[in-house]
Design a protein around this motif. Structure first.
Motif, PDB file in Angstrom:
ATOM      1  N   GLU A  70       0.833  -1.211   0.000  1.00  0.00           N
ATOM      2  CA  GLU A  70       0.000   0.000   0.000  1.00  0.00           C
ATOM      3  C   GLU A  70       0.864   1.255   0.000  1.00  0.00           C
ATOM      4  OE1 GLU A  70      -2.669  -0.342   3.311  1.00  0.00           O
ATOM      5  OE2 GLU A  70      -3.768  -2.012   2.401  1.00  0.00           O
ATOM      6  N   ALA A  71       1.947   1.236   0.767  1.00  0.00           N
ATOM      7  CA  ALA A  71       2.840   2.393   0.814  1.00  0.00           C
ATOM      8  C   ALA A  71       3.495   2.639  -0.545  1.00  0.00           C
ATOM      9  CB  ALA A  71       3.906   2.199   1.889  1.00  0.00           C
ATOM     10  N   ILE A  72       3.899   1.576  -1.218  1.00  0.00           N
ATOM     11  CA  ILE A  72       4.507   1.717  -2.547  1.00  0.00           C
ATOM     12  C   ILE A  72       3.487   2.284  -3.528  1.00  0.00           C
ATOM     13  CG2 ILE A  72       5.436   0.425  -4.515  1.00  0.00           C
ATOM     14  CD1 ILE A  72       6.659  -1.505  -2.357  1.00  0.00           C
ATOM     15  N   GLN A  73       2.274   1.786  -3.470  1.00  0.00           N
ATOM     16  CA  GLN A  73       1.237   2.299  -4.371  1.00  0.00           C
ATOM     17  C   GLN A  73       0.946   3.771  -4.092  1.00  0.00           C
ATOM     18  OE1 GLN A  73      -1.621  -0.794  -3.551  1.00  0.00           O
ATOM     19  NE2 GLN A  73      -1.058  -1.922  -5.404  1.00  0.00           N
ATOM     20  N   ARG A  74       0.919   4.139  -2.821  1.00  0.00           N
ATOM     21  CA  ARG A  74       0.719   5.559  -2.483  1.00  0.00           C
ATOM     22  C   ARG A  74       1.910   6.408  -2.903  1.00  0.00           C
ATOM     23  NH1 ARG A  74      -3.385   6.951   1.808  1.00  0.00           N
ATOM     24  NH2 ARG A  74      -4.620   5.069   1.952  1.00  0.00           N
ATOM     25  N   ALA A  75       3.092   5.848  -2.786  1.00  0.00           N
ATOM     26  CA  ALA A  75       4.285   6.570  -3.233  1.00  0.00           C
ATOM     27  C   ALA A  75       4.198   6.849  -4.726  1.00  0.00           C
ATOM     28  CB  ALA A  75       5.541   5.761  -2.917  1.00  0.00           C
ATOM     29  N   ALA A  76       3.820   5.835  -5.500  1.00  0.00           N
ATOM     30  CA  ALA A  76       3.690   6.013  -6.945  1.00  0.00           C
ATOM     31  C   ALA A  76       2.609   7.047  -7.255  1.00  0.00           C
ATOM     32  CB  ALA A  76       3.374   4.678  -7.614  1.00  0.00           C
TER      33      ALA A  76
END
Length: 176
Positions: A70-76
């Protein structure tokens, strides 16, 4: 419940260490919109978090893995929303790396389209300007080379990999 981002400075303050890098996972809400945090530092940490998922994802527990994803998706999403222009070399390359690998990792066709367009825009900008536009210091050069190497090593899109190799050679020639 919150997605997480890494903060090396907070890890040092709390005395936590992972491998040879100080790292702590913080809820996004504690760092996400803080204007004082330099975007480059945050983006570099997102790249580290992506590396954790790629290298150690299978060893993470299901809840932690879900939070990391989820954090990676939010980062993107944040990279896409901020859409820093191609004149900021390190941010442009790191943002391309994070969005490209995240798109491939999560099979997100819309993000992949954005990431490829972002990468191509950076390449065209660099070509039109005759080289990288950001201040050419040893620190920036090392960061840029590392980000280009990540593109070469970890992105599946072959054209991107080949162009990252060519840009690495171009950068190496510029400092030779």
């Amino acid at each position: 419940d919150s997605p997480f981002v890494t903060s090396a400075s907070m890890a040092r303050a709390r005395g936590m260490m992972a491998g040879s890098t100080w790292i702590v996972l913080l809820p996004v809400s504690s760092t996400w919109a803080t204007p004082a945090r330099p975007f480059m530092a945050i983006q570099g940490q997102w790249a580290q978090l992506l590396q954790v998922a790629l290298d150690h994802g299978e060893r993470l527990g299901p809840d932690l893995r879900r939070s990391v994803d989820e954090a990676i998706q939010r980062a993107a999403q944040s990279i896409r929303k901020r859409n820093v222009g191609p004149g900021y070399t390190n941010i442009a390359i790191m943002g391309s790396y994070v969005t490209l690998v995240a798109a491939e990792l999560f099979k997100d066709a819309d993000l992949l389209q954005y990431a490829l367009a972002r990468w191509r825009r950076f390449q065209e900008f660099t070509k039109q300007n005759g080289g990288f536009s950001e201040y050419n210091s040893p620190t920036y050069t090392a960061v840029t080379l590392r980000a280009l190497k990540q593109l070469v090593d970890l992105v599946q899109h072959e054209e991107t990999r080949q162009r990252a190799k060519a840009m690495s050679a171009r950068l190496a020639l510029s400092v030779a």
